[in-house]
Design a protein around this motif. Structure first.
Motif, PDB file in Angstrom:
ATOM      1  N   SER A  99      -4.758  56.601  88.163  1.00  0.00           N
ATOM      2  CA  SER A  99      -5.397  55.353  87.749  1.00  0.00           C
ATOM      3  C   SER A  99      -6.874  55.375  88.118  1.00  0.00           C
ATOM      4  CB  SER A  99      -4.760  54.167  88.468  1.00  0.00           C
ATOM      5  OG  SER A  99      -3.403  54.376  88.673  1.00  0.00           O
ATOM      6  N   ARG A 100      -7.611  54.472  87.493  1.00  0.00           N
ATOM      7  CA  ARG A 100      -9.009  54.277  87.879  1.00  0.00           C
ATOM      8  C   ARG A 100      -9.030  53.731  89.301  1.00  0.00           C
ATOM      9  NH1 ARG A 100     -12.241  52.749  83.749  1.00  0.00           N
ATOM     10  NH2 ARG A 100     -13.887  52.873  85.306  1.00  0.00           N
ATOM     11  N   PRO A 101     -10.201  53.775  89.971  1.00  0.00           N
ATOM     12  CA  PRO A 101     -10.277  53.184  91.314  1.00  0.00           C
ATOM     13  C   PRO A 101      -9.842  51.712  91.296  1.00  0.00           C
ATOM     14  CG  PRO A 101     -12.274  54.408  90.814  1.00  0.00           C
ATOM     15  CD  PRO A 101     -11.443  54.431  89.578  1.00  0.00           C
TER      16      PRO A 101
ATOM     17  N   ARG B 176      -8.379  45.061  84.198  1.00  0.00           N
ATOM     18  CA  ARG B 176      -6.959  44.763  83.955  1.00  0.00           C
ATOM     19  C   ARG B 176      -6.208  45.959  83.386  1.00  0.00           C
ATOM     20  NH1 ARG B 176      -6.895  39.155  84.229  1.00  0.00           N
ATOM     21  NH2 ARG B 176      -8.967  38.310  83.989  1.00  0.00           N
ATOM     22  N   LEU B 177      -6.413  47.108  84.015  1.00  0.00           N
ATOM     23  CA  LEU B 177      -5.694  48.302  83.560  1.00  0.00           C
ATOM     24  C   LEU B 177      -4.441  48.489  84.419  1.00  0.00           C
ATOM     25  CD1 LEU B 177      -8.768  50.668  83.200  1.00  0.00           C
ATOM     26  CD2 LEU B 177      -7.400  49.713  81.340  1.00  0.00           C
ATOM     27  N   PRO B 178      -3.409  49.060  83.854  1.00  0.00           N
ATOM     28  CA  PRO B 178      -2.203  49.305  84.644  1.00  0.00           C
ATOM     29  C   PRO B 178      -2.374  50.536  85.536  1.00  0.00           C
ATOM     30  CG  PRO B 178      -1.910  50.146  82.438  1.00  0.00           C
ATOM     31  CD  PRO B 178      -3.273  49.504  82.475  1.00  0.00           C
ATOM     32  N   VAL B 179      -1.487  50.669  86.524  1.00  0.00           N
ATOM     33  CA  VAL B 179      -1.434  51.889  87.322  1.00  0.00           C
ATOM     34  C   VAL B 179      -0.932  53.001  86.417  1.00  0.00           C
ATOM     35  CG1 VAL B 179      -0.302  53.030  89.252  1.00  0.00           C
ATOM     36  CG2 VAL B 179      -0.967  50.636  89.442  1.00  0.00           C
ATOM     37  N   GLN B 180      -1.638  54.152  86.391  1.00  0.00           N
ATOM     38  CA  GLN B 180      -1.191  55.266  85.557  1.00  0.00           C
ATOM     39  C   GLN B 180      -0.732  56.410  86.435  1.00  0.00           C
ATOM     40  OE1 GLN B 180      -4.567  55.993  82.922  1.00  0.00           O
ATOM     41  NE2 GLN B 180      -3.212  55.422  81.239  1.00  0.00           N
ATOM     42  N   THR B 181       0.395  56.974  86.116  1.00  0.00           N
ATOM     43  CA  THR B 181       0.845  58.126  86.884  1.00  0.00           C
ATOM     44  C   THR B 181       1.047  59.302  85.940  1.00  0.00           C
ATOM     45  OG1 THR B 181       3.128  57.440  86.628  1.00  0.00           O
ATOM     46  CG2 THR B 181       2.016  56.800  88.665  1.00  0.00           C
ATOM     47  N   LEU B 182       0.895  60.478  86.518  1.00  0.00           N
ATOM     48  CA  LEU B 182       1.088  61.696  85.748  1.00  0.00           C
ATOM     49  C   LEU B 182       2.213  62.473  86.412  1.00  0.00           C
ATOM     50  CD1 LEU B 182      -1.791  64.038  84.665  1.00  0.00           C
ATOM     51  CD2 LEU B 182       0.241  64.968  85.678  1.00  0.00           C
ATOM     52  N   LYS B 183       3.245  62.750  85.641  1.00  0.00           N
ATOM     53  CA  LYS B 183       4.349  63.507  86.200  1.00  0.00           C
ATOM     54  C   LYS B 183       4.050  64.988  85.999  1.00  0.00           C
ATOM     55  CE  LYS B 183       8.961  61.599  86.645  1.00  0.00           C
ATOM     56  NZ  LYS B 183      10.170  61.108  86.001  1.00  0.00           N
ATOM     57  N   ALA B 184       3.497  65.606  87.022  1.00  0.00           N
ATOM     58  CA  ALA B 184       3.083  67.003  86.878  1.00  0.00           C
ATOM     59  C   ALA B 184       4.286  67.923  86.930  1.00  0.00           C
ATOM     60  CB  ALA B 184       2.088  67.374  87.966  1.00  0.00           C
ATOM     61  N   VAL B 185       5.263  67.556  87.740  1.00  0.00           N
ATOM     62  CA  VAL B 185       6.470  68.357  87.875  1.00  0.00           C
ATOM     63  C   VAL B 185       7.646  67.407  87.739  1.00  0.00           C
ATOM     64  CG1 VAL B 185       7.791  69.872  89.384  1.00  0.00           C
ATOM     65  CG2 VAL B 185       5.297  69.935  89.445  1.00  0.00           C
ATOM     66  N   ASP B 186       8.601  67.755  86.874  1.00  0.00           N
ATOM     67  CA  ASP B 186       9.654  66.802  86.536  1.00  0.00           C
ATOM     68  C   ASP B 186      11.023  67.473  86.602  1.00  0.00           C
ATOM     69  OD1 ASP B 186      11.112  64.720  85.635  1.00  0.00           O
ATOM     70  OD2 ASP B 186      10.188  64.594  83.652  1.00  0.00           O
TER      71      ASP B 186
END
Lengths: 344, 301, 324
Positions: free
Chosen positions: A21-23, A31-41
């Protein structure tokens, strides 16, 4: 507590998500949501003693993240990595962790960034020796450094020099000497030759093979280059967008690839032998890992995708000595793989 | 060692720029003169017994009618201006160097911590830095100076004037170091040699000190040189405003202030010579700093 | 007459001790519509050669000798203004990192239109139509929509397509492509190579393809020049050089490539590393690593000797060396 017949490394349902996510302030204001990146799944594999297990895939597929999780540079979000039956993440006391750390070392991709430019080679190679208290005095220390340098084909006199006095290939040798200095059992090699020229790459690959035989090392080898992987591996895992799509013995993978993505990778290997085979150009690109497609993550590029692939995650199934996660393979609707230039 | 210096790119670029060679020579001479002031000054300006009020207000030697003892003239108390400048620059440079050292230690440590540890500590340190940056440096130094003096008992105020000044100037200057070091730390900490050290369980403090710190020293050296000029000016300004070192131990700033009162009565030498000394010193140090910055950043060449 | 003739080109980079010779007396030609591969390890001088042809050697580097002729006209001593006119209009370029070739502040459409207008007398509307056609041509999906996007909104592979569109928009007769696929993933590499080949075939554009990747050469080039330490050591038809290389360096290079289907045995390796520019030895630059080196190799520098369709600079194949 160690079981010398079991696998050296056991990776169990590994998941790693990064917060991209942005800071905080910017996120709240815009008003941006928390963004996550699933690098390993959900990655799962074992590495047997003395073998070379490789992870191959395109950039961003999560292979380097797995390497970092295996050596403990990052902590998994879920799942665990067992080294010789022990979970590094479960150990708290330094005195318990150090003996395991000594046994696993890592070789990095960029030989220009992996050596501190302000240190002499002697101190670089001796850092693990000092950290684990492997020698009693200075003369033993320089003896051990000289031995490590000799093992990788450098001269003991090189210990007095600084990294910038060496070429890329020699620097990679220094990295290997440093990794060997602590007498490890297990080396994680993250793209160790992709920054090197091809003639130097051959030197390093040969050296690594030679060291494996001499010291009985076990390797986890990370690469995007299928030809290199074929050359060094006993078993191979193919990754796409954070997941393992296929695991197989090296020779089987190249002769009888199962997963459509493995086949795509094989088709894109350049034809250096000039057999006249056209390199197949597959449309599409790797999707954005922050917003992966539903179902099988490969379906937008897969020529065999159907409705089920677009909705349902394929589960890994045992297939001969390997594993494959693909609905089409499971349902038996993949045509056999044909390639003329590979000997049977 | 000699060969390494002469062979280095830094020496090459130094020897090719006459301005920088002159600046370095001037700065060195002035610092040496300040250091050995007791040996070379014609008079000890702090020794009140050697002063005679009869010698007051004598113009520089080449202008004086009969009294040629004072090369650069004398002030209202009969002090030799040249000696006062030598002793004064001693205090100015000393306060400058000490405040730079304080700011450097403070800024480098905080920058390393902020960059390496990250997270909330980073946010805390860097927000503090930004708040401090939104006030003029001189205001911060004035404020710190004032607060510390009001805390101290009256009898210690004059004794501790110089340490207080050093702390005030030092604390007002740490931000630059912290920002630069944090930036470099963020880059270095993701380099593979740091990963390799983490991997074998080297303590984070040792990684910061042995691996990252040496790689941040280039830019820090540049900032420190430029900051030295700023610190000397700040000290002079505070002393000129009368909140710096006491008149019994005058620095260049104090001398300028004292002389300022006589400027309109035609006795220009009392303020002009200390002023010129300050300007030349600061200019020389600044030129050195600019050159160092360019030499460390080959893209500008 | 060849489209591009490079004759005894020499490029130097002066340092404070002496001038480093990055390109040392190389000659090559490219025919119209031909793809010439230039292959070599990092530091071999292949990129500098490309930069010299488009007149983009960064000072203090300079062309210190030789001639570059484009379509019979000498272009190496032109003024910056004239060189600029040739770049883009006559000779296009594609670099490794597509981001450096695109201006982040303008949409790809604006950049294409600007370049087209600069090199032709089309109207603005016509130029935009042409730009759109080019984007479709290089395989940008939904080009009509994407034409108003900024470079950062494209992925790496798509950006490289835009750069190629930009390189061909003025209809150049030669494209210098310097490692155009190196920054891309393998599956994207194949797409870009196919695109380059198609453009070359359709429009009769010649390409000088600079790369370290023999695979890319094998699939794209008609002829290949192998560079080592600033010199060309072997040049000829791709098929011949890749299958039956004669120069010991090329042989070593080909053997050191890992291949599918070749099992277990160690890879052939060339010991040592290519000398850095300040330590290139006398005689043949390769002699210290060459398994066949003999006395002459240490003393005299071999020149390219043509045998059949290929030429190699090596005394092993130099018939006249006995005259020495």
């Amino acid at each position: 507590m160690t079981d010398s017949s079991g696998p050296l490394i056991e990776v169990r349902d590994l998941v790693k998500t990064y917060d991209v996510s942005r800071p905080w302030l910017a996120r709240v204001l815009e008003r941006l949501p928390v963004q996550t990146l699933k690098a390993v799944d959900g990655v799962k594999f074992t590495i047997r003693r003395g073998e070379t297990f490789s992870l191959v895939g395109e950039s961003g597929c999560g292979k380097s993240s797995v390497a970092r999780l295996v050596v403990g540079l990052d902590r998994p979000t879920r799942g665990s990595v067992l080294f010789d039956g022990m979970d590094l993440a479960g150990l708290r006391r330094r005195s318990d962790i150090a003996p395991i750390r000594r046994r696993m070392q890592m070789i990095f991709q960029d030989p220009y960034a992996s050596l501190n430019p302000r240190w002499r080679v002697e101190d670089i190679v001796a850092e693990p020796i000092d950290a684990f208290g492997l020698v009693a005095n200075r003369s033993e220390r320089s003896g051990k450094v000289a031995e490590s340098l000799r093992q990788v084909g450098l001269s003991p006199e090189d210990a007095r020099k600084f990294p910038h006095e060496f070429s890329g290939g020699q620097r990679q040798r220094i990295s290997i000497a440093r990794a060997l200095a602590a007498n490890p059992d297990f080396l994680v090699c993250d793209e160790p030759t992709s920054a090197l020229d091809v003639s130097v790459q051959a030197q390093i690959l040969n050296l690594m093979k030679d060291l494996q035989q001499r010291f009985g090392l076990t390797y986890l080898f990370i690469s995007h280059d299928l030809s290199v992987v074929y050359h060094v591996s006993s078993r191979i895992g193919v990754m796409y967008l954070g997941r393992l799509c296929e695991i197989s013995a090296a020779k089987d993978l190249f002769r009888r690839p199962q997963h459509p993505y493995t086949r795509l990778l094989l088709d894109t290997i350049p034809d250096v032998e000039m057999t006249g085979r056209e390199r197949v150009s597959v449309p599409g690109e790797v999707p954005d890992p922050i917003d992966p497609p539903p179902g099988c993550s490969f379906h937008p590029r897969c020529p065999f995708a159907n409705e089920r692939c677009r909705q349902e995650d394929p589960t890994p199934v045992q297939r001969g000595r390997g594993m494959v996660a693909c609905h089409a393979v499971e349902e038996g609707r993949l045509p056999p793989f044909k390639r003329s230039d590979l000997g049977q | 060692m000699y060969r390494r210096v002469v062979d280095s790119d830094l020496w090459f670029s130094f020897s090719r720029s006459p301005t920088v060679v002159v600046a370095a020579a001037v700065a060195t001479i002035m610092m040496m003169a300040a250091l050995f002031a007791p040996l070379i000054a014609p008079q000890d300006p702090f020794d009140l017994t050697s002063l005679s009020i009869l010698d007051a207000h004598i113009p520089p030697a080449w202008m004086a009618a009969d009294d040629h003892r004072f090369l650069l003239g004398s002030d209202d108390q009969g002090r030799d201006v040249l000696s006062a400048i030598l002793y004064g620059s001693r205090i100015s440079i000393g306060v400058g160097l000490a405040s730079v050292a304080l700011a450097l230690v403070l800024g480098v440590s905080l920058g390393l911590l902020a960059g390496y540890v990250g997270g909330r500590l980073d946010a805390l340190i860097m927000r503090t830095a930004e708040i401090q940056l939104s006030f003029p440096t001189i205001l911060i130094a004035l404020l710190l100076n004032g607060v510390m003096r009001s805390i101290l008992p009256a009898d210690l105020q004059d004794q501790l004037a110089i340490p207080v000044l050093i702390v005030a100037i030092g604390i007002s200057g740490w931000v630059q170091y912290a920002r630069t070091v944090r930036g470099t730390t963020l880059v270095e900490k993701n380099k593979e040699y740091v990963q390799a050290a983490r991997l074998i369980g080297i303590h984070p403090l040792m990684i910061m000190l042995r691996h990252i710190l040496p790689n941040t020293m280039g830019p820090v050296l540049v900032i420190a040189t430029i900051h030295l000029a700023v610190a000397i000016i700040t000290e002079a300004t505070l002393s000129f405003l009368g909140v710096g070192v006491p008149p019994t131990e005058p620095s260049l700033g104090t001398l300028i202030r004292i002389g300022n009162d006589f400027l309109f009565s035609g006795e220009w030498w009392i303020t002009m010579f200390p002023g010129a000394a300050l300007a030349i010193l600061v200019l020389a140090v600044n030129l050195l700093g600019d050159w160092l910055r360019d030499a460390f950043n080959p893209k500008l060449r | 007459m060849a489209l591009l003739e490079v004759d005894r080109l020499r490029v130097e980079f002066p340092t404070r001790r002496r001038a480093l010779v990055a390109v040392d007396d190389i000659s090559l030609t490219i025919e119209a519509g031909e793809v010439l591969g230039v292959v070599g390890e990092s530091g071999a001088g292949k990129s500098v050669t490309g930069a010299a042809i488009i007149g983009l050697i960064e000072p203090p580097g300079r062309v210190a000798g030789g001639e570059i002729r484009f379509d019979g006209r000498r272009i190496d001593h032109l003024s910056d203004e004239e060189k600029r006119r040739i770049r883009g209009k006559e000779i296009g370029s594609v670099f490794q990192d597509p981001l450096t070739s695109l201006n982040p502040l303008f949409t790809v459409g604006q950049q294409l239109v600007e370049t087209i207008l600069a090199h032709s007398d089309r109207s603005a509307d016509d130029a935009r139509r042409h730009a759109l056609r080019l984007l479709e041509d290089v395989g940008i999906p939904a080009a009509a929509h994407r034409i108003d996007s900024y470079p950062h909104e494209f992925s790496g592979g798509m950006r490289q397509r835009v750069v190629i569109a930009l390189a061909v928009c003025a209809g150049p007769r030669l494209i210098i492509a310097d490692e155009p696929t190196t920054a891309l993933d393998v599956s994207i590499q194949a797409q870009i190579i196919a695109l380059l080949k198609r453009l070359c075939r359709d429009q009769g554009t010649a390409i000088m393809l600079i790369t370290h990747d023999m695979g890319v050469i094998a699939e794209t080039a008609d002829r290949v020049a192998v560079m080592y330490a600033g010199r060309i050591v072997e040049v000829g038809r791709v098929r011949q050089i890749l299958r039956a290389p004669t120069h010991p360096y090329t042989t070593g290079l080909m053997d050191s490539i890992p291949r599918l289907g070749h099992d277990d045995a160690d890879l052939a390796q060339i010991d040592g590393a290519m000398p850095r520019l300040h330590e290139i030895p006398d005689g043949c630059a390769f002699h210290s690593r060459c398994p066949h080196a003999f006395d002459l190799c240490r003393r005299r520098r071999p020149v390219l000797q043509t045998t059949g369709e290929a030429a190699a600079a090596c005394f092993l194949f130099d018939q006249e060396r006995s005259d020495d």
